[in-house]
Scaffold this active site. Structure first.
Site, PDB file in Angstrom:
ATOM      1  N   ASP A  28      -4.357  -3.046   5.758  1.00 40.01           N
ATOM      2  CA  ASP A  28      -3.353  -2.046   5.356  1.00 40.01           C
ATOM      3  C   ASP A  28      -2.463  -1.693   6.535  1.00 40.01           C
ATOM      4  O   ASP A  28      -2.918  -1.079   7.493  1.00 40.01           O
ATOM      5  CB  ASP A  28      -4.052  -0.786   4.835  1.00 40.01           C
ATOM      6  CG  ASP A  28      -4.583  -0.973   3.433  1.00 40.01           C
ATOM      7  OD1 ASP A  28      -5.735  -0.592   3.175  1.00 40.01           O
ATOM      8  OD2 ASP A  28      -3.840  -1.532   2.602  1.00 40.01           O
ATOM      9  N   HIS A  81      -1.174  -6.069   3.516  1.00 42.01           N
ATOM     10  CA  HIS A  81      -0.453  -5.151   2.614  1.00 42.01           C
ATOM     11  C   HIS A  81       0.511  -4.333   3.448  1.00 42.01           C
ATOM     12  O   HIS A  81       0.103  -3.418   4.156  1.00 42.01           O
ATOM     13  CB  HIS A  81      -1.496  -4.273   1.908  1.00 42.01           C
ATOM     14  CG  HIS A  81      -0.918  -3.234   1.008  1.00 42.01           C
ATOM     15  ND1 HIS A  81      -1.691  -2.222   0.480  1.00 42.01           N
ATOM     16  CD2 HIS A  81       0.330  -3.038   0.510  1.00 42.01           C
ATOM     17  CE1 HIS A  81      -0.936  -1.443  -0.279  1.00 42.01           C
ATOM     18  NE2 HIS A  81       0.289  -1.933  -0.280  1.00 42.01           N
ATOM     19  N   HIS A 140      -8.528  -7.310   3.481  1.00 36.26           N
ATOM     20  CA  HIS A 140      -7.314  -6.559   3.129  1.00 36.26           C
ATOM     21  C   HIS A 140      -6.909  -5.700   4.317  1.00 36.26           C
ATOM     22  O   HIS A 140      -7.653  -4.809   4.742  1.00 36.26           O
ATOM     23  CB  HIS A 140      -7.578  -5.683   1.893  1.00 36.26           C
ATOM     24  CG  HIS A 140      -6.364  -4.995   1.354  1.00 36.26           C
ATOM     25  ND1 HIS A 140      -5.456  -5.629   0.529  1.00 36.26           N
ATOM     26  CD2 HIS A 140      -5.904  -3.732   1.524  1.00 36.26           C
ATOM     27  CE1 HIS A 140      -4.496  -4.769   0.197  1.00 36.26           C
ATOM     28  NE2 HIS A 140      -4.746  -3.625   0.786  1.00 36.26           N
ATOM     29  N   MET A 163      -0.930  -0.440  -7.117  1.00 36.37           N
ATOM     30  CA  MET A 163      -1.486   0.717  -6.410  1.00 36.37           C
ATOM     31  C   MET A 163      -2.037   1.691  -7.434  1.00 36.37           C
ATOM     32  O   MET A 163      -1.287   2.221  -8.261  1.00 36.37           O
ATOM     33  CB  MET A 163      -0.413   1.390  -5.556  1.00 36.37           C
ATOM     34  CG  MET A 163       0.047   0.569  -4.361  1.00 36.37           C
ATOM     35  SD  MET A 163      -1.291  -0.055  -3.368  1.00 36.37           S
ATOM     36  CE  MET A 163      -2.026   1.494  -2.795  1.00 36.37           C
ATOM     37  N   MET A 196       2.872  -1.610   3.946  1.00 35.06           N
ATOM     38  CA  MET A 196       3.404  -0.337   3.459  1.00 35.06           C
ATOM     39  C   MET A 196       4.396   0.155   4.503  1.00 35.06           C
ATOM     40  O   MET A 196       4.160   1.132   5.234  1.00 35.06           O
ATOM     41  CB  MET A 196       2.262   0.666   3.230  1.00 35.06           C
ATOM     42  CG  MET A 196       1.405   0.301   2.036  1.00 35.06           C
ATOM     43  SD  MET A 196      -0.184   1.140   2.010  1.00 35.06           S
ATOM     44  CE  MET A 196      -1.128   0.027   3.043  1.00 35.06           C
ATOM     45  N   GLY A 256      -7.217   6.133   2.444  1.00 35.33           N
ATOM     46  CA  GLY A 256      -8.373   5.704   1.672  1.00 35.33           C
ATOM     47  C   GLY A 256      -9.077   6.917   1.091  1.00 35.33           C
ATOM     48  O   GLY A 256      -8.717   8.059   1.371  1.00 35.33           O
ATOM     49  N   GLY A 257     -10.078   6.669   0.247  1.00 36.85           N
ATOM     50  CA  GLY A 257     -10.909   7.743  -0.275  1.00 36.85           C
ATOM     51  C   GLY A 257     -10.292   8.612  -1.349  1.00 36.85           C
ATOM     52  O   GLY A 257     -10.817   9.690  -1.657  1.00 36.85           O
TER      53      GLY A 257
END
Ligand code: DX5
Ligand code: ZN
Length: 230
Positions: free
Chosen positions: A48, A79, A46, A150, A81, A157-158
C-alpha cells in the site's frame, strides 16, 4: 432433460488468491515479515503506497519497495494511493513492481497511465473508491489485468467492511465476464474470515487482507491466510 453439462459449465472453480497487505506488518522488520507471509502461503504481496495527498496517510515509496524485492519471489501487487501518478511510475516499475494498480479517481488520464504500465511489461490494475460506480472503469476494461474494489475508504488498515461493496463486486464480475478476458477481481479493506465468503460469493477472486493476516503475529500467519481461503 436439461443438458447435464449445463450445471458443470456454471460451476466455476474459483481459486481464491490471498494478498496480505503489508500496511499491517511490523514496519521495523519488513524484510522478515515478507519472508514470513511468503512461507505462510500468500499468493501476492500487497504493497500500500500512500502519499498523504490522495489519502490522509503516508507509507512507503520506490526505495523501500526495491529493498523488499529480494526477500520473496511472490508478485508485488502495488496499490498506488497517490495523485498525481505518472511522474513516479517509472520509479515503481524499476523498483520491482509486478502489478501496479492506480485509482481511477487519481487522474483524468488513467487510460494513458494503464497503457504505460502495460508497455513496461507489467500487469495493470485499476482501483475504485467506495463512492465510485463500477461504470467508471468501463472504458479501461480492455486494458486492465486487475480491478481493485475498495471496501473501505483508503488510507488505513483495521476499518470495517462497507457492505454496499458487495453489489459493486457482483456488477464488476459481470463486466469482467462480459469481456471474455482474464482479469483479477480484487477486494481490499475489512476482509476477514467473516466477510471473505460473501466477497467471494459476489465474484471476487483475490482478497487483500492486512489486519486479518497480521493480527496474531508470526505464528498465526499461515492459519490466518488459510482461514481467508475458507
Ligand atoms: C487501505 C489499504 C488496504 C488496507 C487493508 O487503504 O488499501 O490494503 O491495508 O487493511 P485491512 O485488511 O486491515 O482492512
Ligand atoms: Zn491496498
Amino acid at each position: 432433460m436439461k443438458n447435464p453439462g449445463n450445471w458443470y459449465l456454471n460451476v466455476v472453480q474459483q481459486t481464491v488468491r490471498i494478498a496480505p497487505s503489508i500496511l499491517s506488518a511490523d514496519f521495523a522488520r519488513l524484510g522478515d515479515e515478507i519472508r514470513a507471509i511468503d512461507e505462510a502461503g500468500c499468493d501476492y504481496i500487497h504493497v500500500d503506497v500512500m502519499d498523504g495527498h490522495f489519502v490522509p496517510n503516508i507509507t512507503m515509496g520506490p526505495p523501500i519497495l526495491g529493498k523488499l524485492k529480494p526477500h520473496t519471489a511472490k508478485p508485488f501487487d502495488v496499490h498506488l494511493m497517490i495523485a498525481p501518478v505518472d511522474h513516479l511510475l517509472d520509479a515503481f516499475i524499476v523498483a520491482g513492481s509486478d502489478i501496479i494498480t492506480v485509482h481511477i479517481e487519481a487522474s483524468p488520464h488513467t487510460h494513458r497511465t494503464l497503457q504505460a504500465i502495460k508497455a513496461a511489461g507489467l500487469k495493470a490494475g485499476v482501483s475504485l473508491n467506495p463512492q465510485t460506480p463500477a461504470s467508471a472503469v468501463a472504458h479501461v476494461m480492455d486494458l486492465v489485468d486487475l480491478v481493485l474494489v475498495m471496501s473501505v475508504n483508503p488510507g488505513f488498515g483495521g476499518q470495517s467492511f462497507i457492505e454496499s461493496s458487495l453489489d459493486k463486486i457482483a456488477e464488476l464480475r459481470a463486466m469482467i465476464d462480459a469481456t471474455g478476458r482474464t482479469i483479477d477481481l480484487e477486494v481490499d479493506g475489512g476482509v476477514t474470515p467473516e466477510t471473505a465468503p460473501r466477497v467471494v460469493a459476489a465474484g471476487a477472486d483475490v482478497l487483500v487482507a492486512g489486519t486479518a493476516v497480521f493480527k496474531d503475529g508470526l505464528a498465526g500467519y499461515a492459519a490466518n491466510i488459510a482461514a481467508l481461503r475458507g
